[in-house]
Design a protein around this motif. Sequence first.
Motif, mmCIF file in Angstrom:
data_model
loop_
_atom_site.group_PDB
_atom_site.id
_atom_site.type_symbol
_atom_site.label_atom_id
_atom_site.label_comp_id
_atom_site.label_asym_id
_atom_site.label_seq_id
_atom_site.Cartn_x
_atom_site.Cartn_y
_atom_site.Cartn_z
ATOM 1 N N ASP A 113 0.816 -1.203 0.000
ATOM 2 C CA ASP A 113 0.000 0.000 0.000
ATOM 3 C C ASP A 113 0.856 1.261 0.000
ATOM 4 O O ASP A 113 0.574 2.207 -0.735
ATOM 5 C CB ASP A 113 -0.936 0.004 1.207
ATOM 6 C CG ASP A 113 -2.105 -0.957 1.044
ATOM 7 O OD1 ASP A 113 -2.242 -1.548 -0.040
ATOM 8 O OD2 ASP A 113 -2.885 -1.109 2.007
ATOM 9 N N SER A 114 1.872 1.317 0.830
ATOM 10 C CA SER A 114 2.718 2.504 0.882
ATOM 11 C C SER A 114 3.636 2.566 -0.328
ATOM 12 O O SER A 114 4.327 1.592 -0.662
ATOM 13 C CB SER A 114 3.569 2.503 2.154
ATOM 14 O OG SER A 114 4.512 3.555 2.105
ATOM 15 N N THR A 140 -8.261 6.055 -1.137
ATOM 16 C CA THR A 140 -8.061 6.938 0.008
ATOM 17 C C THR A 140 -7.730 6.162 1.269
ATOM 18 O O THR A 140 -6.802 6.518 2.008
ATOM 19 C CB THR A 140 -9.330 7.774 0.258
ATOM 20 O OG1 THR A 140 -9.766 8.346 -0.967
ATOM 21 C CG2 THR A 140 -9.070 8.851 1.284
ATOM 22 N N HIS A 141 -8.486 5.099 1.553
ATOM 23 C CA HIS A 141 -8.352 4.409 2.833
ATOM 24 C C HIS A 141 -7.188 3.425 2.871
ATOM 25 O O HIS A 141 -6.867 2.890 3.934
ATOM 26 C CB HIS A 141 -9.648 3.658 3.167
ATOM 27 C CG HIS A 141 -9.924 2.491 2.274
ATOM 28 N ND1 HIS A 141 -10.467 2.640 1.018
ATOM 29 C CD2 HIS A 141 -9.714 1.157 2.449
ATOM 30 C CE1 HIS A 141 -10.603 1.444 0.458
ATOM 31 N NE2 HIS A 141 -10.158 0.539 1.306
ATOM 32 N N SER A 164 -9.084 14.999 -5.164
ATOM 33 C CA SER A 164 -8.359 14.198 -6.151
ATOM 34 C C SER A 164 -7.992 12.825 -5.603
ATOM 35 O O SER A 164 -7.044 12.190 -6.053
ATOM 36 C CB SER A 164 -7.093 14.939 -6.592
ATOM 37 O OG SER A 164 -7.421 16.127 -7.277
ATOM 38 N N VAL A 165 -8.743 12.371 -4.603
ATOM 39 C CA VAL A 165 -8.652 10.997 -4.109
ATOM 40 C C VAL A 165 -10.053 10.399 -4.114
ATOM 41 O O VAL A 165 -11.049 11.120 -4.098
ATOM 42 C CB VAL A 165 -8.050 10.913 -2.683
ATOM 43 C CG1 VAL A 165 -6.620 11.417 -2.674
ATOM 44 C CG2 VAL A 165 -8.904 11.688 -1.676
ATOM 45 N N ALA A 170 -16.265 4.568 2.012
ATOM 46 C CA ALA A 170 -16.386 5.948 2.491
ATOM 47 C C ALA A 170 -16.109 6.073 3.984
ATOM 48 O O ALA A 170 -15.453 7.028 4.425
ATOM 49 C CB ALA A 170 -17.776 6.483 2.175
ATOM 50 N N GLU A 171 -16.596 5.127 4.779
ATOM 51 C CA GLU A 171 -16.434 5.226 6.230
ATOM 52 C C GLU A 171 -14.964 5.147 6.633
ATOM 53 O O GLU A 171 -14.480 5.958 7.436
ATOM 54 C CB GLU A 171 -17.238 4.126 6.923
ATOM 55 C CG GLU A 171 -17.223 4.212 8.445
ATOM 56 C CD GLU A 171 -18.093 3.158 9.091
ATOM 57 O OE1 GLU A 171 -17.977 2.993 10.320
ATOM 58 O OE2 GLU A 171 -18.889 2.507 8.387
ATOM 59 N N LEU A 172 -14.257 4.175 6.072
ATOM 60 C CA LEU A 172 -12.826 4.057 6.372
ATOM 61 C C LEU A 172 -12.059 5.267 5.868
ATOM 62 O O LEU A 172 -11.133 5.756 6.526
ATOM 63 C CB LEU A 172 -12.251 2.785 5.744
ATOM 64 C CG LEU A 172 -12.341 1.496 6.546
ATOM 65 C CD1 LEU A 172 -11.693 0.360 5.787
ATOM 66 C CD2 LEU A 172 -11.679 1.653 7.918
ATOM 67 N N SER A 173 -12.421 5.746 4.694
ATOM 68 C CA SER A 173 -11.730 6.897 4.127
ATOM 69 C C SER A 173 -11.858 8.122 5.018
ATOM 70 O O SER A 173 -10.878 8.835 5.271
ATOM 71 C CB SER A 173 -12.274 7.209 2.735
ATOM 72 O OG SER A 173 -12.001 6.146 1.846
#
Length: 215
Positions: A113-114, A140-141, A164-165, A170-173
Amino acid sequence: MTEPDSPGPAQLAQPSGETALLVIDMQNSYFELPGLADKKDAVLACVNELIRAAHDAGRPVVLVRTEHQRDGSTWTLNMRADRQGFAFPGTEQAAFLADLDTRDHVEIVKTRDSAFHGTGLKAALDRRGVAHVLVCGVSTHSCVAQTAITAFAENLHAAVAVDSVTSDHAELSEALLQFLHEEMRQPLLDQAAALALLHEGWPADDPTQPRSTTS
């Protein structure tokens, strides 16, 4: 969603150190997901606008993409558990979106992910004198948040361009953006402020403390 507002142009004077744009995983594989497919056009337009602004300002643009080996050697633990890989070298999945602005960029290929993990990203930024990064892309998340968290660990000032993400969760983001702002003290910038940051540079006076308001 209530988000901290971005610094205004008056707060965005240039300190020492370059500002770079990090564009995360704007490639075909991620937009095959049902939750992201219908968001592609909107986020692509915003990301391309940031890329153009970075080029206009003479700032480095880093395009990051995920790629995995077919033999499973680069797969994450959850991919191994699911026995399913993706974004194999040379496939359409692994390629950047056809309409992404890919001129004059530094390309980084990652397997986690990173964007910093196991890659040459930090060295590439150091060679260009980068001390500040603006992060955009998907998701995003996961990859956006993990890249921003690692930037903090690498002593880079980071901000997230929230228009721009995008994400399919949505909740985690929302929770992770709030975490980045509150714990990492990373500004969450709307599109206008993100463009201003690229044009004018990073805040000279305490860049970890943007103004807050309701967006």
